[in-house]
Design a protein around this motif. Structure first.
Motif, mmCIF file in Angstrom:
data_model
loop_
_atom_site.group_PDB
_atom_site.id
_atom_site.type_symbol
_atom_site.label_atom_id
_atom_site.label_comp_id
_atom_site.label_asym_id
_atom_site.label_seq_id
_atom_site.Cartn_x
_atom_site.Cartn_y
_atom_site.Cartn_z
ATOM 1 N N MET A 213 0.731 -1.267 0.101
ATOM 2 C CA MET A 213 0.033 -0.051 0.049
ATOM 3 C C MET A 213 1.010 1.084 -0.086
ATOM 4 O O MET A 213 2.079 1.244 0.574
ATOM 5 N N PRO A 214 0.552 2.313 -0.731
ATOM 6 C CA PRO A 214 1.095 3.522 -0.584
ATOM 7 C C PRO A 214 1.333 4.067 0.844
ATOM 8 O O PRO A 214 0.451 3.763 1.584
ATOM 9 N N ALA A 215 2.638 4.667 1.067
ATOM 10 C CA ALA A 215 2.779 5.162 2.446
ATOM 11 C C ALA A 215 1.777 6.405 2.816
ATOM 12 O O ALA A 215 1.336 6.588 3.948
ATOM 13 N N GLY A 216 1.332 7.074 1.867
ATOM 14 C CA GLY A 216 0.245 8.275 1.947
ATOM 15 C C GLY A 216 -1.082 7.883 1.584
ATOM 16 O O GLY A 216 -1.856 8.941 1.368
ATOM 17 N N GLY B 265 5.855 5.208 -2.227
ATOM 18 C CA GLY B 265 6.525 4.479 -1.191
ATOM 19 C C GLY B 265 7.184 3.167 -1.863
ATOM 20 O O GLY B 265 7.716 3.273 -2.885
ATOM 21 N N ASP B 266 6.906 1.964 -1.228
ATOM 22 C CA ASP B 266 7.324 0.902 -1.640
ATOM 23 C C ASP B 266 6.176 -0.038 -2.282
ATOM 24 O O ASP B 266 6.263 -1.012 -2.655
ATOM 25 N N ALA B 267 5.043 0.502 -2.535
ATOM 26 C CA ALA B 267 3.955 -0.185 -3.030
ATOM 27 C C ALA B 267 3.947 -0.562 -4.571
ATOM 28 O O ALA B 267 4.518 0.234 -5.196
ATOM 29 N N ASN B 268 3.248 -1.183 -4.932
ATOM 30 C CA ASN B 268 3.243 -1.606 -6.348
ATOM 31 C C ASN B 268 1.950 -1.333 -7.182
ATOM 32 O O ASN B 268 1.213 -0.853 -6.398
ATOM 33 N N LEU B 269 1.945 -1.039 -8.436
ATOM 34 C CA LEU B 269 0.633 -0.589 -9.004
ATOM 35 C C LEU B 269 0.372 -1.789 -10.120
ATOM 36 O O LEU B 269 1.362 -2.373 -10.568
ATOM 37 N N ALA B 270 -0.836 -1.729 -10.293
ATOM 38 C CA ALA B 270 -1.409 -2.733 -11.321
ATOM 39 C C ALA B 270 -1.778 -2.000 -12.507
ATOM 40 O O ALA B 270 -2.379 -0.963 -12.495
#
Length: 403
Positions: A215-218, A358-363
């Motif tokens: 998940m995004p940090a923000g 952050g460290d989140a991935n995107l689809a």
């Protein structure tokens, strides 16, 4: 018309054939040991047999079996490569686009210019952990690599040049409570007389926070719509399987007084009276399922309102709803450009996005599970194409909450 269709799901129609060879050891005097099914043709070694000849026969038989296995593997790989090529070619071949007069449908396949198979293949190769949802294929990429991928994979010569410069590049849906993150508008068609930009959803033009637990940090609103994987998948397939197109009808900014939350009025963010040609500061935005331009498929009024003194890079994406005579502005967000039309970073928004993701991935949506869907859609057999996408998935995944 398929506009009313709402079912969403996750079909994986790729069928992978698993060929397993038995590895049980066999005695040297068995028929299998010399590669023959006829035991009489493969007698056991005896004192009268020539031991060297017997071993030679075994080696030759093993070589033949290895060659046959290699041939089967090469054949399977060739078929897989051919299927991937067919899927890419089906996407790169467009059909004539209808006039922008409200008649007919406007989708990615009837834009005047299409992406090359090489461009799509290079883009698809960068995606990991690919999954099928609702007959559409999605793949993951690290969120910090998402803006570059979105730009490179939607830059189509012939299209990008005619889209107004402020609408080119890659936008971040800053403050959006949904799990949508990156949006591209440059893969669309501009009508200068009507001052209308139409951007049908297309592979690589939209991204969502991945449903892999990152998940995004923000993420806003305590990650509620990011944390729920079922809902996140629903938002992904809803736009894609409905083949939503968006129209931006630019006009003069009406101006409005800024009201305290949760109230709001369209036009409060842009400068009143601005937006006369060729300036773009205010637009009414409509969503059209299946690209049917005469239909409007959204709840409430959607707008694009340019914030003054942002060099055309920050917009209020207004979402207004009327209830009992009052207009509410509850779920609006900022649409900020983080990559411009030349592929350059737009600061400070690009850095803000990097901190957010952050460290989140995107689809990203990159294609269809079944390549045969595309020719059907291009014939405007929209309902048939929709059923092909969903029926295959739900047959393969009967327990999915999306079916």
């Amino acid at each position: 018309m398929p506009c009313s269709m709402r079912r969403v799901g996750l079909p994986q129609l790729w069928l992978f054939a698993a060929l397993a060879a038995a590895s049980t050891p066999t005695p040297p005097d068995s028929a299998e040991s010399c590669g023959s099914s006829d035991a009489a043709a493969c007698p056991a070694a005896s004192e009268a047999d020539d031991a060297g000849l017997f071993q030679l026969r075994r080696s030759l038989a093993a070589s033949e079996r290895a060659a046959e296995t290699a041939e089967k593997s090469e054949s399977a790989a060739a078929k897989s490569a051919a299927a991937e090529k067919a899927a890419l070619e089906s996407i790169t071949q467009g059909t004539p686009m209808p006039p922008l007069n409200g008649e007919g449908t406007i989708n990615w396949w009837n834009l005047k210019y299409q992406r090359s198979a090489e461009q799509l293949a290079n883009c698809t190769a960068q995606l990991k952990n690919r999954i099928g949802l609702g007959g559409a294929q999605f793949g993951y990429i690290h969120g910090k690599d998402g803006p570059r991928l979105a730009y490179e994979c939607t830059k189509v010569p012939g299209l990008i040049e005619q889209v107004p410069e402020p609408m080119r590049g890659v936008f971040w849906t800053k403050g959006n409570v949904m799990n949508e993150n990156l949006v591209v508008l440059q893969n669309g068609q501009w009508d200068p007389e009507a001052r209308t930009l139409i951007t049908p959803l297309a592979p690589f033009s939209w991204s969502w926070s991945a449903t892999d637990g990152t998940m995004p940090a923000g993420a806003p609103l305590f990650n509620i719509f990011y944390r729920n994987q079922g809902y996140a998948q629903y938002t992904m397939v809803q736009l894609v399987t409905n083949h939503t197109a968006f129209s931006f009808k630019f006009q003069e900014c009406p101006g409005a007084r800024k009201l305290p939350y949760p109230f709001g009025l369209p036009g409060h963010a842009c400068e009143k009276g601005s937006g006369n040609p060729p300036e773009l500061t205010y637009a009414n935005l409509e969503a059209h399922f299946w690209g049917v331009m005469k239909d409007e498929n959204q709840n409430g009024q959607y707008t694009m309102e340019l914030y003054p003194d942002t060099a055309g890079n920050s917009w209020n994406r207004g979402i207004y709803t009327k209830v009992f005579g009052f207009t509410y502005d509850i779920s609006s967000y900022n649409l900020v450009r983080i990559i411009d039309g030349d592929g350059n970073k737009v600061e400070p928004y690009f850095s803000e996005y990097m901190d957010f993701i952050g460290d989140a991935n995107l689809a990203f949506w990159y294609g269809y599970t079944d390549p045969e869907v595309v020719p059907v859609l291009k014939q405007e057999k929209l309902r048939e194409g929709w059923h092909m996408m969903w029926d295959g998935f739900c047959h393969a995944n009967p327990d999915s909450t999306l079916c």
